[in-house]
Design a protein around this motif. Sequence first.
Motif, PDB file in Angstrom:
ATOM      1  N   TYR A 164      74.729  56.721  92.252  1.00  0.00           N
ATOM      2  CA  TYR A 164      75.289  55.371  92.201  1.00  0.00           C
ATOM      3  C   TYR A 164      76.807  55.432  92.113  1.00  0.00           C
ATOM      4  CZ  TYR A 164      76.145  50.550  90.725  1.00  0.00           C
ATOM      5  OH  TYR A 164      76.595  49.252  90.642  1.00  0.00           O
ATOM      6  N   LEU A 165      77.470  54.703  92.996  1.00  0.00           N
ATOM      7  CA  LEU A 165      78.925  54.612  93.006  1.00  0.00           C
ATOM      8  C   LEU A 165      79.330  53.238  92.482  1.00  0.00           C
ATOM      9  CD1 LEU A 165      81.639  55.831  93.767  1.00  0.00           C
ATOM     10  CD2 LEU A 165      81.325  54.965  96.090  1.00  0.00           C
ATOM     11  N   PRO A 166      79.800  53.163  91.250  1.00  0.00           N
ATOM     12  CA  PRO A 166      80.070  51.866  90.632  1.00  0.00           C
ATOM     13  C   PRO A 166      81.377  51.230  91.074  1.00  0.00           C
ATOM     14  CG  PRO A 166      80.587  53.615  89.102  1.00  0.00           C
ATOM     15  CD  PRO A 166      79.995  54.279  90.320  1.00  0.00           C
ATOM     16  N   ASN A 167      81.507  49.976  90.773  1.00  0.00           N
ATOM     17  CA  ASN A 167      82.753  49.251  90.919  1.00  0.00           C
ATOM     18  C   ASN A 167      83.577  49.488  89.651  1.00  0.00           C
ATOM     19  OD1 ASN A 167      84.536  46.715  90.540  1.00  0.00           O
ATOM     20  ND2 ASN A 167      83.778  46.455  92.625  1.00  0.00           N
ATOM     21  N   PRO A 168      84.905  49.615  89.752  1.00  0.00           N
ATOM     22  CA  PRO A 168      85.715  49.851  88.553  1.00  0.00           C
ATOM     23  C   PRO A 168      85.468  48.838  87.436  1.00  0.00           C
ATOM     24  CG  PRO A 168      87.058  50.127  90.514  1.00  0.00           C
ATOM     25  CD  PRO A 168      85.714  49.614  90.971  1.00  0.00           C
ATOM     26  N   ARG A 169      85.111  47.614  87.800  1.00  0.00           N
ATOM     27  CA  ARG A 169      84.865  46.587  86.781  1.00  0.00           C
ATOM     28  C   ARG A 169      83.655  46.941  85.912  1.00  0.00           C
ATOM     29  NH1 ARG A 169      84.629  40.823  89.380  1.00  0.00           N
ATOM     30  NH2 ARG A 169      85.036  40.196  87.227  1.00  0.00           N
ATOM     31  N   GLU A 170      82.715  47.706  86.492  1.00  0.00           N
ATOM     32  CA  GLU A 170      81.513  48.074  85.738  1.00  0.00           C
ATOM     33  C   GLU A 170      81.798  49.131  84.679  1.00  0.00           C
ATOM     34  OE1 GLU A 170      77.688  47.979  88.363  1.00  0.00           O
ATOM     35  OE2 GLU A 170      79.315  48.756  89.603  1.00  0.00           O
ATOM     36  N   LEU A 171      82.941  49.770  84.769  1.00  0.00           N
ATOM     37  CA  LEU A 171      83.324  50.774  83.782  1.00  0.00           C
ATOM     38  C   LEU A 171      84.424  50.252  82.870  1.00  0.00           C
ATOM     39  CD1 LEU A 171      83.327  53.799  86.230  1.00  0.00           C
ATOM     40  CD2 LEU A 171      81.674  53.386  84.408  1.00  0.00           C
ATOM     41  N   GLY A 172      84.706  48.957  82.999  1.00  0.00           N
ATOM     42  CA  GLY A 172      85.749  48.351  82.184  1.00  0.00           C
ATOM     43  C   GLY A 172      85.311  47.039  81.579  1.00  0.00           C
ATOM     44  N   ILE A 173      85.559  45.940  82.298  1.00  0.00           N
ATOM     45  CA  ILE A 173      85.324  44.617  81.730  1.00  0.00           C
ATOM     46  C   ILE A 173      83.902  44.097  81.945  1.00  0.00           C
ATOM     47  CG2 ILE A 173      87.749  43.985  81.982  1.00  0.00           C
ATOM     48  CD1 ILE A 173      86.968  42.315  84.426  1.00  0.00           C
ATOM     49  N   ASN A 174      83.091  44.804  82.724  1.00  0.00           N
ATOM     50  CA  ASN A 174      81.753  44.295  83.021  1.00  0.00           C
ATOM     51  C   ASN A 174      80.706  45.390  82.845  1.00  0.00           C
ATOM     52  OD1 ASN A 174      79.644  42.684  83.820  1.00  0.00           O
ATOM     53  ND2 ASN A 174      80.534  42.100  85.794  1.00  0.00           N
ATOM     54  N   LEU A 175      80.657  45.978  81.655  1.00  0.00           N
ATOM     55  CA  LEU A 175      79.700  47.043  81.374  1.00  0.00           C
ATOM     56  C   LEU A 175      78.256  46.556  81.478  1.00  0.00           C
ATOM     57  CD1 LEU A 175      81.458  48.713  78.314  1.00  0.00           C
ATOM     58  CD2 LEU A 175      81.233  49.689  80.598  1.00  0.00           C
ATOM     59  N   LEU A 176      78.040  45.258  81.255  1.00  0.00           N
ATOM     60  CA  LEU A 176      76.679  44.722  81.341  1.00  0.00           C
ATOM     61  C   LEU A 176      76.137  44.833  82.761  1.00  0.00           C
ATOM     62  CD1 LEU A 176      76.872  41.538  79.063  1.00  0.00           C
ATOM     63  CD2 LEU A 176      75.746  43.724  78.563  1.00  0.00           C
ATOM     64  N   HIS A 177      77.021  44.770  83.750  1.00  0.00           N
ATOM     65  CA  HIS A 177      76.569  44.907  85.131  1.00  0.00           C
ATOM     66  C   HIS A 177      76.093  46.332  85.389  1.00  0.00           C
ATOM     67  CE1 HIS A 177      76.618  44.742  89.571  1.00  0.00           C
ATOM     68  NE2 HIS A 177      76.486  43.441  89.413  1.00  0.00           N
ATOM     69  N   LEU A 178      76.788  47.310  84.807  1.00  0.00           N
ATOM     70  CA  LEU A 178      76.356  48.705  84.940  1.00  0.00           C
ATOM     71  C   LEU A 178      74.981  48.893  84.296  1.00  0.00           C
ATOM     72  CD1 LEU A 178      76.875  51.647  85.722  1.00  0.00           C
ATOM     73  CD2 LEU A 178      78.092  51.930  83.548  1.00  0.00           C
ATOM     74  N   THR A 179      74.783  48.294  83.130  1.00  0.00           N
ATOM     75  CA  THR A 179      73.473  48.377  82.470  1.00  0.00           C
ATOM     76  C   THR A 179      72.387  47.744  83.327  1.00  0.00           C
ATOM     77  OG1 THR A 179      74.544  48.274  80.301  1.00  0.00           O
ATOM     78  CG2 THR A 179      72.195  47.786  80.375  1.00  0.00           C
TER      79      THR A 179
END
Length: 402
Positions: A164-179
């Motif tokens: 999975y290649l995440p969006n930078p926001r998923e590792l910063g302000i939107n960790l819930l999206h990564l979850t």
Amino acid sequence: MDNATINKESALYKLLNQYPLGDNTSECLTCGACNSRCTWFDGEGGPLPRQIIRMAALGLDELLVNSDMLWDCLVCNRCTQVCPMGITMDKVVRKARSLAIADGKIPEDVKIGIKRRLETGDVNGLTTEEFVETVEWVSEEFVDEVDDPKAEIPHDIKGTKLLYLPNPRELGINLLHLTAMAKLFYATKETWTLSAHHTDVTNWGYFVGKDDITEKMALMVVEPAEKLGVETLVLSECGHGYHVLKYLLEDIIGRKPEFEVLSMPELIVRYAQKGVLKFDPGVHPYKIAYHDPCNIARKSGGYDAPRELLSMVCDGVVELIPNREDGICCGGGGGILQDSHSTPKRMITGKPKADQIKATGLQNLATACLSCHRQLGELSKHFKLGVTVDTVASLASEALIL
């Protein structure tokens, strides 16, 4: 421009007119069809598509650069859908942005993001150590999310089926999206991983039109993925990331990658069709409108998967009018969203989209791009639309039956 003559020695002219279609500005008929398609044309300020092409065709490099139209253009390509000569705006604009004399016009935030990406692998400057700390912390929370003490969000595992290649926001302000994405991977029962050396789906080299930077950033994705030996690279919901890594990648790096490339919605639909992933549409008992990200839809042909997925997880999909190849840009494309000073301008560029959303009378809207997601949310607030904006994959995660 009345007495202008073609300057075939200009730097831009030499970059263009190399192919029969796309960059063939010298064949412009000055018909104005491009102006008729620009959703910003009738608004306050903004670029004039026909004028951009004519300046490029005549070799008026400095005039074009100093006009500021290059970074006002959203490179959505809606304007050139009906060009009788097949001239493609994003090819022209990106070549013009690549000129040395245009470097001073690059938004400072874009310059900083490119520097960070090349140095650390992430436009926000997230280091490898910070990545590992973030993922391991989210992984601890993920155990409770799926009620499985053995569950985890893995990273740097060789030989997995999915990466999975995440969006930078998923590792910063939107960790819930990564979850939420991890929950979907967990439900596929496939082996999957993240990579600490492979943390950013974006490619801002594409925005500035620099081929060398675009290639470097693409290889920063490809080479770690190949070293891990994965079968499929799964992209976070990102419009230009999808366009670069799925549609343009072979041309950029000069070969096929050693893995398949899918967007997150495409992956979910595949496993849903196999019966592996199941959803309860009752979780979202409402009709939902879908916004086509320009880079995924018009520029890459990715129309169907997001709609198919939304139909599985909601009460039904309502089309914005117009849509698909005629869809209206959210107003945040081409790098304008990445400029922190662009908010007032983006509310102008986004008004046609806001009017389109308002016309549906619906309270829910989805898109398959986190940049569009941010822009659409800001439009809803600014124009008091009262619309809730979600990403397609996050809605699927919420409706998932484990």
